[in-house]
Design an enzyme around this catalytic site. Sequence first.
Site, PDB file in Angstrom:
ATOM      1  N   LYS A   1      79.758   3.105  21.257  1.00  9.05           N
ATOM      2  CA  LYS A   1      80.704   4.239  20.969  1.00  9.05           C
ATOM      3  C   LYS A   1      81.350   4.788  21.896  1.00  9.05           C
ATOM      4  O   LYS A   1      80.955   4.854  23.251  1.00  9.05           O
ATOM      5  CB  LYS A   1      79.410   5.511  20.466  1.00  9.05           C
TER       6      LYS A   1
ATOM      7  N   GLU B   1      65.932 -11.813  32.010  1.00 13.36           N
ATOM      8  CA  GLU B   1      65.122 -11.692  30.944  1.00 13.36           C
ATOM      9  C   GLU B   1      65.840 -11.536  29.651  1.00 13.36           C
ATOM     10  O   GLU B   1      65.888 -12.131  28.643  1.00 13.36           O
ATOM     11  CB  GLU B   1      64.382 -10.337  31.132  1.00 13.36           C
ATOM     12  N   TYR B   2      67.140 -10.541  29.640  1.00 15.88           N
ATOM     13  CA  TYR B   2      67.752 -10.342  28.451  1.00 15.88           C
ATOM     14  C   TYR B   2      68.519 -11.916  28.322  1.00 15.88           C
ATOM     15  O   TYR B   2      68.578 -12.340  26.770  1.00 15.88           O
ATOM     16  CB  TYR B   2      68.881  -9.385  28.449  1.00 15.88           C
ATOM     17  N   GLU B   3      68.897 -12.644  28.961  1.00 18.95           N
ATOM     18  CA  GLU B   3      69.666 -13.703  28.837  1.00 18.95           C
ATOM     19  C   GLU B   3      68.735 -14.731  28.062  1.00 18.95           C
ATOM     20  O   GLU B   3      69.084 -15.472  27.207  1.00 18.95           O
ATOM     21  CB  GLU B   3      69.939 -14.593  30.184  1.00 18.95           C
TER      22      GLU B   3
ATOM     23  N   ASP C   1      75.853 -11.051  26.569  1.00 20.42           N
ATOM     24  CA  ASP C   1      75.886 -11.556  25.177  1.00 20.42           C
ATOM     25  C   ASP C   1      76.719 -11.027  24.078  1.00 20.42           C
ATOM     26  O   ASP C   1      77.215 -11.436  22.973  1.00 20.42           O
ATOM     27  CB  ASP C   1      74.500 -11.460  24.672  1.00 20.42           C
TER      28      ASP C   1
ATOM     29  N   ASP D   1      74.169  -2.571  29.504  1.00 17.83           N
ATOM     30  CA  ASP D   1      74.226  -1.897  28.245  1.00 17.83           C
ATOM     31  C   ASP D   1      75.705  -1.740  27.396  1.00 17.83           C
ATOM     32  O   ASP D   1      76.413  -1.275  28.364  1.00 17.83           O
ATOM     33  CB  ASP D   1      73.354  -0.300  28.223  1.00 17.83           C
TER      34      ASP D   1
ATOM     35  N   GLU E   1      72.251  -6.000  42.593  1.00 16.71           N
ATOM     36  CA  GLU E   1      72.170  -6.286  40.939  1.00 16.71           C
ATOM     37  C   GLU E   1      72.186  -4.723  40.422  1.00 16.71           C
ATOM     38  O   GLU E   1      71.148  -4.090  40.724  1.00 16.71           O
ATOM     39  CB  GLU E   1      70.950  -7.051  40.663  1.00 16.71           C
TER      40      GLU E   1
ATOM     41  N   GLU F   1      67.898   0.085  39.450  1.00 20.32           N
ATOM     42  CA  GLU F   1      67.309   0.430  38.295  1.00 20.32           C
ATOM     43  C   GLU F   1      66.743   1.710  37.917  1.00 20.32           C
ATOM     44  O   GLU F   1      66.478   2.434  38.774  1.00 20.32           O
ATOM     45  CB  GLU F   1      66.214  -0.514  37.903  1.00 20.32           C
TER      46      GLU F   1
HETATM   47  C1  LIG Z   1      69.844  -4.099  28.585  1.00 17.09           C
HETATM   48  S1  LIG Z   1      69.224  -4.152  30.207  1.00 17.09           S
HETATM   49  C2  LIG Z   1      69.440  -5.510  30.911  1.00 17.09           C
HETATM   50  C3  LIG Z   1      68.323  -5.753  32.104  1.00 17.09           C
HETATM   51  C4  LIG Z   1      68.483  -6.992  32.950  1.00 17.09           C
HETATM   52  N1  LIG Z   1      69.738  -7.013  33.730  1.00 17.09           N
HETATM   53  C5  LIG Z   1      68.439  -8.345  32.233  1.00 17.09           C
HETATM   54  O1  LIG Z   1      69.500  -9.055  32.172  1.00 17.09           O
HETATM   55  O2  LIG Z   1      67.614  -8.823  31.589  1.00 17.09           O
HETATM   56  C6  LIG Z   1      70.132  -3.027  31.296  1.00 17.09           C
HETATM   57  C7  LIG Z   1      69.569  -2.358  32.209  1.00 17.09           C
HETATM   58  O3  LIG Z   1      70.289  -1.429  32.997  1.00 17.09           O
HETATM   59  C8  LIG Z   1      69.998  -0.226  33.333  1.00 17.09           C
HETATM   60  N2  LIG Z   1      71.015   0.441  33.764  1.00 17.09           N
HETATM   61  C9  LIG Z   1      72.077   0.948  32.845  1.00 17.09           C
HETATM   62  N3  LIG Z   1      72.811   1.959  33.333  1.00 17.09           N
HETATM   63  C10 LIG Z   1      72.355   2.068  34.780  1.00 17.09           C
HETATM   64  C11 LIG Z   1      72.939   2.846  35.821  1.00 17.09           C
HETATM   65  N4  LIG Z   1      73.797   3.565  35.745  1.00 17.09           N
HETATM   66  N5  LIG Z   1      72.097   2.678  36.954  1.00 17.09           N
HETATM   67  C12 LIG Z   1      71.040   1.886  37.052  1.00 17.09           C
HETATM   68  N6  LIG Z   1      70.564   1.273  35.869  1.00 17.09           N
HETATM   69  C13 LIG Z   1      71.320   1.364  34.934  1.00 17.09           C
HETATM   70  C14 LIG Z   1      69.017   0.269  32.181  1.00 17.09           C
HETATM   71  O4  LIG Z   1      67.967   1.225  32.681  1.00 17.09           O
HETATM   72  C15 LIG Z   1      68.423  -1.209  31.637  1.00 17.09           C
HETATM   73  O5  LIG Z   1      67.234  -1.606  32.167  1.00 17.09           O
END
Ligand SMILES: C[S@@+](CC[C@H](N)C(=O)[O-])C[C@H]1O[C@@H](n2cnc3c(N)ncnc32)[C@H](O)[C@@H]1O
Length: 215
Positions: A121, A191-193, A153, A117, A43, A68
């Site tokens: 942009k 969590e986000y879901e 989402d 994320d 993941e 992460e």
């Molecule tokens: C919007 S959060 C979603 C967290 C989780 N997957 C959830 O659905 O609840 C996106 C996470 O991806 C991590 N992330 C983004 N780009 C990443 C990368 N290139 N390598 C590792 N983690 C990354 C961010 O630090 C953040 O914690």
Amino acid sequence: MRMRKKKWAMPYLEANTDFVIFQPESNKGNWKKILNKDILHIEIGCGKGDYFIQMSNMYPDEGWLAIEKDYNCAAVAAKKALENRPDNALMIAHDAANINEWFLDEEVDVIHLNFSDPWPKSKNSKRRLSHSNFLQQYFKILNKNGKIILKTDNKKFFEYSLIEFTNFGYKLENVWVDFRDEDHPEDAISEYEAKFMALGQPIYRAIFSKSNVIM
Ligand SMILES: C[S@@+](CC[C@H](N)C(=O)[O-])C[C@H]1O[C@@H](n2cnc3c(N)ncnc32)[C@H](O)[C@@H]1O
């Protein structure tokens, strides 16, 4: 939203290097042996870890590797996971930008992208986890029947991802525009879901396979 800095995060991660890996390239080719499993899920961007912790409990015969880059999130996830030290899961505290250096070709079975994320942009498009630079790397590390499962989402990010994956040559195996409209006990809620479901927003989901890609 960026999580506030936690003073305990880095000391905690450094105190648990049997579970949290900082130099993943040193395990290249050995992940399945280390986890003692034949199937390897990763993941990317696990946030606070809810998804991989639940999934590693639901599928104890499969291996789970959560990645992460944010040390504050990684520490929260590790702390939660270590409450019930799973023997089929590990974490990597690192940016996945060069993920193909951490795995041998075809070492991974399933890649999960949960609520990545969206980086709206265009100047930041290379940071999107469904940018072609990532898709190229996923192609190398996924086995020939490998799959990528994406949930979000964000409609625009979903559309962008569908286009990127199919343009690259991945095969769209399945698609949902309101995944949680029906019960899906086979798939954990991240969590986000959970937050977006509570707001009544639809969850988009797609499964891609690499079987169509001709390089
Ligand atoms: C919007 S959060 C979603 C967290 C989780 N997957 C959830 O659905 O609840 C996106 C996470 O991806 C991590 N992330 C983004 N780009 C990443 C990368 N290139 N390598 C590792 N983690 C990354 C961010 O630090 C953040 O914690």
